[in-house]
Motif scaffolding. Sequence first.
Motif, PDB file in Angstrom:
ATOM      1  N   THR A 105      26.390  12.110  20.723  1.00  0.00           N
ATOM      2  CA  THR A 105      25.398  12.213  19.653  1.00  0.00           C
ATOM      3  C   THR A 105      26.009  11.823  18.310  1.00  0.00           C
ATOM      4  OG1 THR A 105      25.794  14.587  19.783  1.00  0.00           O
ATOM      5  CG2 THR A 105      23.747  13.791  20.674  1.00  0.00           C
ATOM      6  N   VAL A 106      27.313  12.046  18.135  1.00  0.00           N
ATOM      7  CA  VAL A 106      27.944  11.558  16.899  1.00  0.00           C
ATOM      8  C   VAL A 106      27.859  10.032  16.859  1.00  0.00           C
ATOM      9  CG1 VAL A 106      30.140  11.304  15.678  1.00  0.00           C
ATOM     10  CG2 VAL A 106      29.478  13.518  16.564  1.00  0.00           C
ATOM     11  N   ALA A 107      28.092   9.398  18.009  1.00  0.00           N
ATOM     12  CA  ALA A 107      27.955   7.941  18.083  1.00  0.00           C
ATOM     13  C   ALA A 107      26.546   7.533  17.672  1.00  0.00           C
ATOM     14  CB  ALA A 107      28.251   7.448  19.493  1.00  0.00           C
ATOM     15  N   ALA A 108      25.552   8.277  18.165  1.00  0.00           N
ATOM     16  CA  ALA A 108      24.165   7.949  17.847  1.00  0.00           C
ATOM     17  C   ALA A 108      23.907   8.091  16.349  1.00  0.00           C
ATOM     18  CB  ALA A 108      23.234   8.858  18.639  1.00  0.00           C
ATOM     19  N   LEU A 109      24.459   9.145  15.746  1.00  0.00           N
ATOM     20  CA  LEU A 109      24.256   9.343  14.306  1.00  0.00           C
ATOM     21  C   LEU A 109      24.871   8.192  13.521  1.00  0.00           C
ATOM     22  CD1 LEU A 109      24.964  13.166  14.087  1.00  0.00           C
ATOM     23  CD2 LEU A 109      22.763  12.030  13.859  1.00  0.00           C
ATOM     24  N   LEU A 110      26.030   7.709  13.996  1.00  0.00           N
ATOM     25  CA  LEU A 110      26.668   6.579  13.324  1.00  0.00           C
ATOM     26  C   LEU A 110      25.837   5.311  13.480  1.00  0.00           C
ATOM     27  CD1 LEU A 110      30.281   7.342  14.316  1.00  0.00           C
ATOM     28  CD2 LEU A 110      29.460   7.073  12.003  1.00  0.00           C
ATOM     29  N   MET A 111      25.258   5.135  14.680  1.00  0.00           N
ATOM     30  CA  MET A 111      24.372   3.995  14.894  1.00  0.00           C
ATOM     31  C   MET A 111      23.222   4.059  13.915  1.00  0.00           C
ATOM     32  SD  MET A 111      23.491   3.160  18.788  1.00  0.00           S
ATOM     33  CE  MET A 111      24.601   3.739  20.020  1.00  0.00           C
ATOM     34  N   LEU A 112      22.742   5.293  13.659  1.00  0.00           N
ATOM     35  CA  LEU A 112      21.622   5.466  12.734  1.00  0.00           C
ATOM     36  C   LEU A 112      21.972   4.955  11.348  1.00  0.00           C
ATOM     37  CD1 LEU A 112      19.981   8.917  13.378  1.00  0.00           C
ATOM     38  CD2 LEU A 112      18.938   6.669  13.448  1.00  0.00           C
ATOM     39  N   VAL A 113      23.224   5.206  10.921  1.00  0.00           N
ATOM     40  CA  VAL A 113      23.627   4.707   9.605  1.00  0.00           C
ATOM     41  C   VAL A 113      23.353   3.209   9.557  1.00  0.00           C
ATOM     42  CG1 VAL A 113      25.572   4.350   8.046  1.00  0.00           C
ATOM     43  CG2 VAL A 113      25.379   6.489   9.286  1.00  0.00           C
ATOM     44  N   GLY A 114      23.790   2.489  10.616  1.00  0.00           N
ATOM     45  CA  GLY A 114      23.581   1.049  10.656  1.00  0.00           C
ATOM     46  C   GLY A 114      22.121   0.661  10.736  1.00  0.00           C
ATOM     47  N   TYR A 115      21.393   1.263  11.697  1.00  0.00           N
ATOM     48  CA  TYR A 115      19.995   0.904  11.915  1.00  0.00           C
ATOM     49  C   TYR A 115      19.128   1.177  10.696  1.00  0.00           C
ATOM     50  CZ  TYR A 115      19.870   0.110  16.978  1.00  0.00           C
ATOM     51  OH  TYR A 115      20.018  -0.385  18.230  1.00  0.00           O
ATOM     52  N   SER A 116      19.305   2.361  10.112  1.00  0.00           N
ATOM     53  CA  SER A 116      18.365   2.779   9.073  1.00  0.00           C
ATOM     54  C   SER A 116      18.581   1.932   7.829  1.00  0.00           C
ATOM     55  CB  SER A 116      18.562   4.261   8.763  1.00  0.00           C
ATOM     56  OG  SER A 116      19.719   4.425   7.993  1.00  0.00           O
ATOM     57  N   VAL A 117      19.814   1.521   7.583  1.00  0.00           N
ATOM     58  CA  VAL A 117      20.070   0.712   6.410  1.00  0.00           C
ATOM     59  C   VAL A 117      19.415  -0.665   6.548  1.00  0.00           C
ATOM     60  CG1 VAL A 117      21.913  -0.434   5.170  1.00  0.00           C
ATOM     61  CG2 VAL A 117      22.128   1.937   5.733  1.00  0.00           C
ATOM     62  N   ASP A 118      19.330  -1.176   7.779  1.00  0.00           N
ATOM     63  CA  ASP A 118      18.671  -2.471   8.009  1.00  0.00           C
ATOM     64  C   ASP A 118      17.329  -2.563   7.317  1.00  0.00           C
ATOM     65  OD1 ASP A 118      20.733  -3.147   9.600  1.00  0.00           O
ATOM     66  OD2 ASP A 118      19.535  -3.606  11.379  1.00  0.00           O
ATOM     67  N   SER A 119      16.446  -1.608   7.618  1.00  0.00           N
ATOM     68  CA  SER A 119      15.080  -1.738   7.109  1.00  0.00           C
ATOM     69  C   SER A 119      15.035  -1.457   5.610  1.00  0.00           C
ATOM     70  CB  SER A 119      14.127  -0.810   7.873  1.00  0.00           C
ATOM     71  OG  SER A 119      14.641   0.492   7.857  1.00  0.00           O
TER      72      SER A 119
END
Lengths: 519, 301
Positions: free
Chosen positions: B198-212
């Motif tokens: 889930t930490v990996a997922a939270l880090l992915m979120l940093v990347g994904y959310s910044v995209d939009s």
Amino acid sequence: MNVRENWRVILLAIMLVSSGVVLFVPGVVGGSGDSGQISNLQYGIQLDGGTRLRAPVVGMTAEDVSFAGQDQGQARQAMADNLSVPTRDVYFQVNRETGVGTVEVFNDSVSETEFATVLNQVGFRTSDDGQFGEGDIRDGVTADTRQQIVDTLDQKLAESGLTAGSARVATTPQGQNYIVVEAPNQGAEELERLVAQRGSVELVARYPGDNGTMQETTLVTREGIDSIGSPEPGDSSPYQVPVVLNQEGAERFTRVLNENEFTTTGAGSTACGGAEKNDRGYCLLTVVDGEVASSHSLAPSFADIIRANEFSDDPRFVMGAQSRGEAETIAVGLRAGSLRAPLDTEGRQVYTLEPALADRFKVNSLITGIIAVLAVSGVVYLRYGEPRVAVPMVLTALAEVVLLLAFVSAVRLPLDLSHIAGLIAVIGTGVDDLIIIADEVMAEGDVNSARVFQSRFRKAFWVIGAAAATTIIAMAPLAVLSLGDLRGFAIVTILGVLIGVLVTRPAYGDILRWLSVEK
Amino acid sequence: MSKFEVPEVDYTRYSNRQLAAVPLAVLAVALVVLAGWYVMFGTPVSLGTDFTGGTELTVQTDTPRGEIDQAFEAEVLSTQRIRDPTSNNPTYVVTFGSETNGTVLAQQATDNLEPACSNPENCEIVLSRQTVSPAFASGAQNTAILGLVVAFTGMSLLAFGLFRTFVPSVAIVISAFSDIVIPLAVMNLLGIELSLGTVAALLMLVGYSVDSDILLNNHILRRSGGFYESTKRAMDTGVTMTLTSISAMAVMAVTATIFGIDLMASIGVVLVLGLTADLMNTYMLNLSLLRWYKLGEVTPE
């Protein structure tokens, strides 16, 4: 088709073909291309089964110790006696030129204060000629000791048949070092037994000395042995390991036994047997990590040979053990040597997975991935309603995965669940970027010239580049920090984003231009 | 063929305050949940074995679920059934606390649990075992926090570097922060523990959310055209992006749960939560800040 305008697509095609070769042609990537493997991918423990064990090394170190005027052998004995630990738990490393070095103690029972006190008692000084205090002692051992442990473990793994296993040193961001041992396709028990023991094996002669006390003299160590046989059922103890001594070993063996009456009054002593130290009589003890593994007497016929100084002609001997496992420990310990320091049993981390469950993981995560790709394709198709936009989009995203897998296979990175998670992240950001390109290029009416296309594509690329940079920055710390599973995830994600931004996403732009401009 | 269109929102009907109020309220609730968790349990999120230490055994056995506890001398923290359509044997994940010895537990499982088939060669009882010592766990905890902080800081600095203006950059940082905090709070409520996955997922979120967010800022700040027109175009692309990711992650969460692949399932769930929060944060919070920056106070029509 204009090569100059479409070089990105051509590059992508070439890379895909080479990826295909790397992935599927047997033997291309270093390995053997063995038994029934469909691809050249290597799987890690989470997808192939096996055991991984991480444990810190037990020990403390005093740095900058001046060895001036010290006899190392005596000092080591004195340190061990004062700390009441075996001498093998005290280790010196000295720089010959400066006479300064480190002292390590590998025993949990010693506190830092005791260590410092005993250093002072034995007469050691710091390199600037001061006394040792608690603050001069640090937790942990030297890099050299860790390396010795890793090398020995590698040998032990090879000797015990766990040939695919390997050991390495890893460091946490907090600066703690630990040893990682991995054995694919092996259960935990065998590996735990292998690392639980340091595996120092000696043959010790125990006999009555002056004024009624028992004396012990080391008879054979690893250095005195030429070759080691396989464990077999024994005569005087349940199991035995046959060994052949070398010239020096045989001479020492003969001398010690002759000097201490083993070959005369001691021959065939009845006090020996089992796994106990004898308190009378003349016995030969096989000692593993300080514990007696077996005890037996010198047979009278054998004693005659030794007394006649004929042992060196055929220097064969056996080390005894009570069980097959113990005999194997002895054999492996003799072949690979002993760990300089023990591994901490309390602070260890174990991960083990049955190959059957691993196979299920492998197939199921593949299915999961395929279903996720189908979901993406569905949404993209629903959104654009045009196969000529959506189909290349999904194919480009898949191409990224193929390139990434080929890279992983080429650098022989064992694939684990965390890498699969990274692959999924890559498909996700990849499709996002392709949507940005498609929307930007097709916005504001039809594209009727290559120049219009170029300018729109460049605009789209600003956003993609910025997004890629953030992802890379977000993942970079994890790729460097040793956080187990997360490291692989971060490395795959960063690589995927790089491949995407540099190769596949620009190529998609070209494909889209070709499809839209020339209509 | 029916095409789905990104719905057009008439932003002129709402004031900036109204728009920002909803995501800020949700963020506040999420923070309250985390604070409450901290007061009650000592950590803001429930930590999994990776971060607390302990032993997890995956066992395959015919012993009924209620009786599995009795096989072990140590206290069982939880027993979860894994449903895997590719295997007929009942499989459970049994979790123990950090003061237990994994080797002993594995032995007890082998001795006391009923094998799932007659030939013990074909069905091992202990399928997998993970033992994490408390020392390792606390180290992992520090590293994970460090990783998240560094990733977030790096992302924030880059956002400032890209737009070089205060309000739009802060807008990105606040919505990314909220994108991480909201899933954390929901994880607590759903009983998903924080693990390395889930930490990996939270880090992915940093990347994904910044995209939009970057896409929206870019369209509004760097492109010609009116505010609402730019917003519409950014939304067309951005919402499609996020919905695509959500659908992929939702599908992954469901299939991985069915197959019992914990790591992928929890990554999927966390991303679905975070990306949903991201839709709200980008197009309400970030957008209202940008509109305030571009147009000043807007009176609803």
